[in-house]
Motif scaffolding. Structure first.
Motif, PDB file in Angstrom:
ATOM      1  N   ALA A   1      55.719  26.256  -1.841  1.00  0.00           N
ATOM      2  CA  ALA A   1      56.815  27.269  -2.379  1.00  0.00           C
ATOM      3  C   ALA A   1      57.734  26.135  -3.036  1.00  0.00           C
ATOM      4  CB  ALA A   1      57.275  27.951  -1.380  1.00  0.00           C
ATOM      5  N   GLY A   2      58.362  25.148  -2.318  1.00  0.00           N
ATOM      6  CA  GLY A   2      59.196  24.069  -2.622  1.00  0.00           C
ATOM      7  C   GLY A   2      58.876  23.619  -4.290  1.00  0.00           C
ATOM      8  N   ARG A   3      57.507  23.411  -4.605  1.00  0.00           N
ATOM      9  CA  ARG A   3      57.238  22.760  -5.698  1.00  0.00           C
ATOM     10  C   ARG A   3      56.946  23.907  -6.909  1.00  0.00           C
ATOM     11  NH1 ARG A   3      58.954  17.951  -5.002  1.00  0.00           N
ATOM     12  NH2 ARG A   3      58.163  16.729  -3.183  1.00  0.00           N
ATOM     13  N   GLY A   4      56.972  24.964  -6.285  1.00  0.00           N
ATOM     14  CA  GLY A   4      56.791  26.230  -7.345  1.00  0.00           C
ATOM     15  C   GLY A   4      55.216  26.300  -7.919  1.00  0.00           C
ATOM     16  N   VAL A   5      54.399  25.862  -6.835  1.00  0.00           N
ATOM     17  CA  VAL A   5      52.779  25.830  -7.278  1.00  0.00           C
ATOM     18  C   VAL A   5      52.414  27.573  -7.162  1.00  0.00           C
ATOM     19  CG1 VAL A   5      50.490  25.440  -6.368  1.00  0.00           C
ATOM     20  CG2 VAL A   5      52.353  23.817  -6.448  1.00  0.00           C
ATOM     21  N   SER A   6      51.630  27.975  -8.115  1.00  0.00           N
ATOM     22  CA  SER A   6      51.064  29.347  -7.781  1.00  0.00           C
ATOM     23  C   SER A   6      49.790  29.333  -7.378  1.00  0.00           C
ATOM     24  CB  SER A   6      50.661  29.829  -9.540  1.00  0.00           C
ATOM     25  OG  SER A   6      52.060  30.009 -10.108  1.00  0.00           O
ATOM     26  N   CYS A   7      49.524  30.069  -6.415  1.00  0.00           N
ATOM     27  CA  CYS A   7      48.195  30.109  -5.644  1.00  0.00           C
ATOM     28  C   CYS A   7      47.285  31.297  -6.101  1.00  0.00           C
ATOM     29  CB  CYS A   7      48.450  30.111  -4.323  1.00  0.00           C
ATOM     30  SG  CYS A   7      49.156  28.864  -3.437  1.00  0.00           S
ATOM     31  N   VAL A   8      46.248  31.133  -6.039  1.00  0.00           N
ATOM     32  CA  VAL A   8      45.033  32.169  -6.523  1.00  0.00           C
ATOM     33  C   VAL A   8      44.238  32.685  -5.577  1.00  0.00           C
ATOM     34  CG1 VAL A   8      43.313  32.885  -8.317  1.00  0.00           C
ATOM     35  CG2 VAL A   8      45.054  31.078  -8.842  1.00  0.00           C
ATOM     36  N   HIS A   9      43.972  33.653  -5.123  1.00  0.00           N
ATOM     37  CA  HIS A   9      43.248  34.113  -4.110  1.00  0.00           C
ATOM     38  C   HIS A   9      41.984  34.770  -4.697  1.00  0.00           C
ATOM     39  CE1 HIS A   9      42.027  36.116  -0.393  1.00  0.00           C
ATOM     40  NE2 HIS A   9      42.578  37.622  -0.744  1.00  0.00           N
ATOM     41  N   ASN A  10      40.613  33.971  -4.106  1.00  0.00           N
ATOM     42  CA  ASN A  10      39.536  34.487  -4.527  1.00  0.00           C
ATOM     43  C   ASN A  10      38.549  35.115  -3.544  1.00  0.00           C
ATOM     44  OD1 ASN A  10      39.183  32.961  -7.494  1.00  0.00           O
ATOM     45  ND2 ASN A  10      40.290  31.664  -5.978  1.00  0.00           N
ATOM     46  N   ILE A  11      38.972  36.543  -3.298  1.00  0.00           N
ATOM     47  CA  ILE A  11      38.364  36.696  -2.070  1.00  0.00           C
ATOM     48  C   ILE A  11      36.794  36.802  -1.822  1.00  0.00           C
ATOM     49  CG2 ILE A  11      38.729  39.215  -2.918  1.00  0.00           C
ATOM     50  CD1 ILE A  11      38.936  38.117   0.909  1.00  0.00           C
ATOM     51  N   ASN A  12      36.031  37.482  -2.995  1.00  0.00           N
ATOM     52  CA  ASN A  12      34.826  37.514  -2.695  1.00  0.00           C
ATOM     53  C   ASN A  12      34.069  36.177  -2.620  1.00  0.00           C
ATOM     54  OD1 ASN A  12      34.899  40.459  -2.772  1.00  0.00           O
ATOM     55  ND2 ASN A  12      34.407  40.653  -4.848  1.00  0.00           N
TER      56      ASN A  12
ATOM     57  N   LEU B   1      52.648  33.425   2.301  1.00  0.00           N
ATOM     58  CA  LEU B   1      52.888  32.937   1.143  1.00  0.00           C
ATOM     59  C   LEU B   1      53.932  33.275  -0.010  1.00  0.00           C
ATOM     60  CD1 LEU B   1      49.277  31.899   0.213  1.00  0.00           C
ATOM     61  CD2 LEU B   1      51.216  30.095   0.169  1.00  0.00           C
ATOM     62  N   LYS B   2      53.887  34.842   0.256  1.00  0.00           N
ATOM     63  CA  LYS B   2      54.868  35.772  -0.419  1.00  0.00           C
ATOM     64  C   LYS B   2      56.312  35.623   0.105  1.00  0.00           C
ATOM     65  CE  LYS B   2      55.420  40.400  -1.906  1.00  0.00           C
ATOM     66  NZ  LYS B   2      56.593  40.205  -2.895  1.00  0.00           N
ATOM     67  N   GLY B   3      56.377  35.666   1.301  1.00  0.00           N
ATOM     68  CA  GLY B   3      57.587  35.347   2.045  1.00  0.00           C
ATOM     69  C   GLY B   3      58.277  34.039   1.628  1.00  0.00           C
ATOM     70  N   ALA B   4      57.449  32.908   1.392  1.00  0.00           N
ATOM     71  CA  ALA B   4      57.897  31.755   1.284  1.00  0.00           C
ATOM     72  C   ALA B   4      58.447  31.801  -0.482  1.00  0.00           C
ATOM     73  CB  ALA B   4      57.043  30.590   1.222  1.00  0.00           C
ATOM     74  N   GLY B   5      58.096  32.698  -1.101  1.00  0.00           N
ATOM     75  CA  GLY B   5      58.329  32.833  -2.665  1.00  0.00           C
ATOM     76  C   GLY B   5      57.312  32.341  -3.502  1.00  0.00           C
ATOM     77  N   VAL B   6      55.998  32.036  -3.223  1.00  0.00           N
ATOM     78  CA  VAL B   6      54.988  31.617  -3.962  1.00  0.00           C
ATOM     79  C   VAL B   6      54.423  32.730  -4.887  1.00  0.00           C
ATOM     80  CG1 VAL B   6      52.578  30.436  -3.946  1.00  0.00           C
ATOM     81  CG2 VAL B   6      54.183  29.851  -2.075  1.00  0.00           C
ATOM     82  N   ASN B   7      54.264  32.102  -6.132  1.00  0.00           N
ATOM     83  CA  ASN B   7      53.685  33.066  -7.097  1.00  0.00           C
ATOM     84  C   ASN B   7      52.329  33.371  -6.871  1.00  0.00           C
ATOM     85  OD1 ASN B   7      53.966  34.816  -9.757  1.00  0.00           O
ATOM     86  ND2 ASN B   7      52.651  32.906 -10.565  1.00  0.00           N
ATOM     87  N   LEU B   8      51.936  34.641  -6.459  1.00  0.00           N
ATOM     88  CA  LEU B   8      50.515  34.842  -6.225  1.00  0.00           C
ATOM     89  C   LEU B   8      49.612  35.575  -7.046  1.00  0.00           C
ATOM     90  CD1 LEU B   8      51.220  35.763  -2.309  1.00  0.00           C
ATOM     91  CD2 LEU B   8      50.162  33.526  -3.246  1.00  0.00           C
ATOM     92  N   CYS B   9      48.231  34.795  -7.312  1.00  0.00           N
ATOM     93  CA  CYS B   9      47.385  35.786  -8.304  1.00  0.00           C
ATOM     94  C   CYS B   9      46.179  35.855  -7.859  1.00  0.00           C
ATOM     95  CB  CYS B   9      47.275  34.581  -9.516  1.00  0.00           C
ATOM     96  SG  CYS B   9      48.769  33.845 -10.149  1.00  0.00           S
ATOM     97  N   ILE B  10      45.304  36.587  -8.428  1.00  0.00           N
ATOM     98  CA  ILE B  10      43.933  36.984  -8.013  1.00  0.00           C
ATOM     99  C   ILE B  10      42.970  36.418  -8.919  1.00  0.00           C
ATOM    100  CG2 ILE B  10      43.633  39.171  -8.713  1.00  0.00           C
ATOM    101  CD1 ILE B  10      42.625  39.784  -6.008  1.00  0.00           C
ATOM    102  N   GLY B  11      41.780  35.974  -8.384  1.00  0.00           N
ATOM    103  CA  GLY B  11      40.759  35.524  -9.302  1.00  0.00           C
ATOM    104  C   GLY B  11      39.385  36.032  -8.735  1.00  0.00           C
ATOM    105  N   THR B  12      38.307  35.450  -9.483  1.00  0.00           N
ATOM    106  CA  THR B  12      37.110  36.101  -8.980  1.00  0.00           C
ATOM    107  C   THR B  12      36.174  34.907  -8.624  1.00  0.00           C
ATOM    108  OG1 THR B  12      36.127  35.794 -11.235  1.00  0.00           O
ATOM    109  CG2 THR B  12      36.720  38.039 -10.611  1.00  0.00           C
ATOM    110  N   ASP B  13      36.826  33.632  -8.914  1.00  0.00           N
ATOM    111  CA  ASP B  13      36.101  32.677  -9.034  1.00  0.00           C
ATOM    112  C   ASP B  13      34.853  32.716  -9.943  1.00  0.00           C
ATOM    113  OD1 ASP B  13      35.158  29.779  -8.267  1.00  0.00           O
ATOM    114  OD2 ASP B  13      35.140  30.124  -6.127  1.00  0.00           O
TER     115      ASP B  13
END
Lengths: 419, 419
Positions: free
Chosen positions: A254-265, A281-293
């Motif tokens: 969160a501090g570095r402003g990194v975006s994270c990608v959730h790849n559930i499947n 992650l959301k609570g800490a302010g991280v930009n969250l995305c989704i991906g398929t891998d």
């Protein structure tokens, strides 16, 4: 024709006319209220709903033809199989596999993606021909071999130079495969190179418990802390998976402003884990995305399927049926990845890039009193997406994608040569 | 015409001709080797694969029009909402909702299902007209109210008598909603009634942790032990969910020959749980099936989607990528529920009922060197199922289901009256 007019289409719950000029949404007016203009190709969209084209924030498009290479085996066995297969590939493989990937993304509603692989120019050609938007990264994966590292630095530089002549729809970026497969010197070089040229940097991070354990054993810290100690992390970094995190990791990301990608499947199928720390992650302010891998693990590129699975799994392990609300879930496939990639899409509004999917709600899946998004995510399938516009042009119309038969035929030839 | 000949269709990895006469598979021969016979309608199936029609072992078909009634809320709030909605329904609702359900099942490859609901004759009419196979159960749910219990016993008896004139494709059975919603006297009556008339009995069992906790508080034993103490459990009992079990429960279920139905999407979405004890139940010899539950919770009737989610979630929480192998998974949607329901389907073989789905593999999802079943479950969607034969007759051909437009239109009218 100057552009496209989507007549009587539902957007944000309202009956609208959407005007597309060049590659942008030039206006959105209440249905029928706009100027009649002969210079627009008017498309009757009654009964259909517009959404921003979805954005897949982590995939390996050309691994689509590695689908099925290793089924139902653990992460370590699986990645060794993949690395063995990757010895065989050439530009032709990459080109046709990327075409198949684009075809599959178009048919499932994805108009843009962040890719991580090799032979990037061959993939770029495929993406350009298919009319999609992408950020294609060259991946550093030296297995601690100095000769490989040298070659990859050279190749990365070459592709970067070539990328300067690419169209606006295709960006170049840099990737570091992971902390366990790339030498420290190469990680630092890749991060410096990306920063020096204003490029995004993406990395597989904290995908498995083993990765974290091994990193702590080797470096005395978590993969997140290790990358941070190397000065790698920042707002242009996109971390895929981010599954095995502790509180300190989340604070650093969160501090570095990194975006994270959730790849559930991919995480589920390889049995890597399922407790993605969405709330934290959301609570800490991280930009969250989704991906398929990539298809070698997940096994398709269907973001709608990934969204449903992500939401359902999150609800279950948290014992909270309200976990991962639908509006936030769709943001993970639209505005959030657009922000991560620095592209002006992921929303339908005047001035945004004209990346739009058109959803046909005339099926049993939308027979419901729930809001559209509930039906779209929980009930429908991606075949309800009938058309897609990317960068102002139709890339699918009424489920037809130009060149589909040829792509399937050529891909079969490529596959048959692999055996 | 005497029957249907599916020419050049892949079955069990072999290129076959499948002959259908009346409502059974009359012969399976190597492709081209069979007798040419003008009395069969020959259908060219080159490039397509035959599978047994899938069997949904737990659903509430007419709840399809309750889809979206309560999104992202907990089980207790959700079921209270459902029970309030159910006050409004009439035969017309049931009929059209069941038609929508059948339409959705056909389009997603399900040719037979076990249903649990009310106003069963209206549903039976819908199922008959749609050409599907079903076992429809009348559900006892008295909320401990003697007058309701009396009425339900009477109705159950009446529907049973009416069911004696139903066609062979539609069976009648009895259901007990759950141990927490039905009086002991009614549970025993329903079980006795089922046994006396040779009917199956199905019940929601151990769906939530609360159900188990409350049952232990009220009866001093688990729901499984409680039903067993009442003499309810036996080989004709089908238990839906079976999620919160201990070792004793599993031993009892196996010892009594009960079939259990895994309803993954419903369990995840209502945050009921995710640790379905597949290995333990299978190890004990329990016949295991898969279901979608009703659309109010799950939110669709797509067994293929349920299969993928079930397998992936099982792999993840067990940390075992080999968990729930594909052949066993497909058995849970075919031979196992056929066994549970006592119908001669779920397999493609000479003499079996002609319930067959035809899968079109000419798409990107099947571009893979993996076995067909891996591509079908992990990669493809149910729209790859192009045609379905049920009881020897086509109910979908090239994705077209007769009457679809009328069903959607009438269902919209029914829905609009609910508000």
């Amino acid at each position: 024709m100057d552009g496209i007019l989507l007549r009587n289409i539902i957007s944000d719950g309202k009956d609208c006319d959407i005007y597309i000029k060049g590659n942008v949404i030039s206006d959105i007016a209440p249905a029928g209220a706009g100027r009649p203009d002969e210079n627009y190709e008017a498309v009757d969209c009654r009964g259909k709903t517009a959404l921003p084209g979805m954005i897949n924030a982590h995939t390996h498009a050309s691994m689509t033809l590695f689908r099925g290479v290793g089924e139902d085996i653990c992460f370590q066995d699986w990645i060794n199989k993949i690395w063995a297969e990757e010895e065989k590939i050439d530009d032709e493989f990459i080109y046709w596999a990327a075409k198949v990937a684009c075809l599959e993304m178009i048919r499932t509603g994805t108009s843009a993606f962040l890719d991580q692989y090799w032979r990037v120019p061959a993939a770029a050609q495929a993406v350009r021909e298919m009319g999609l938007r992408a950020v294609l990264s060259y991946v550093h994966l030296d297995h601690y071999d100095p000769a490989t590292a040298d070659r990859q630095r050279r190749e990365c530089q070459e592709v970067y130079e070539e990328s300067l002549s690419w169209p606006s729809t295709i960006g170049f970026s840099v990737a570091v495969h992971s902390v366990y497969s790339v030498s420290e010197r190469q990680i630092v070089w890749a991060a410096d190179f990306a920063r020096a040229h204003g490029l995004k940097l993406n990395v597989h991070l904290c995908e498995t418990e083993k990765e974290v354990r091994d990193c702590r054993a080797s470096h005395g810290m978590s993969p997140v802390a290790y990358l941070d100690s190397l000065g790698v992390l920042g707002p242009d970094v996109i971390a895929a998976h981010a599954l095995w995190l502790d509180e300190d990791d989340i604070r650093i990301l969160a501090g570095r402003g990194v975006s994270c990608v959730h790849n559930i499947n991919s995480n589920l199928k390889l049995a890597s884990g399922y407790r993605f720390l969405y709330n934290e992650l959301k609570g800490a302010g991280v930009n969250l995305c989704i991906g398929t891998d990539g298809c070698a693990s997940s096994n398709n590129l269907d973001l709608l399927e990934a969204m449903k699975t992500a939401a359902l799994v999150q609800k279950a392990w948290r014992c909270d049926p309200a976990a991962m609300p639908l509006d936030e879930l769709f943001a993970m496939a639209s505005v959030n990845p657009a922000k991560a990639l620095g592209i002006c899409s992921g929303r339908i509004e005047k001035g945004a890039l004209a990346d739009i999917i058109i959803v046909d709600t005339d099926s049993s899946f939308f027979l419901s009193r729930a809001p559209f998004m509930a039906n779209f995510v929980y009930s429908a399938h991606s075949d309800s997406i009938c058309s897609m516009i990317c960068d102002g042009k139709f890339v699918m119309r009424d489920r037809a994608v130009p060149g589909e038969d040829e792509i399937l035929a050529e891909a079969r030839k490529v596959l048959s040569r692999l055996d």
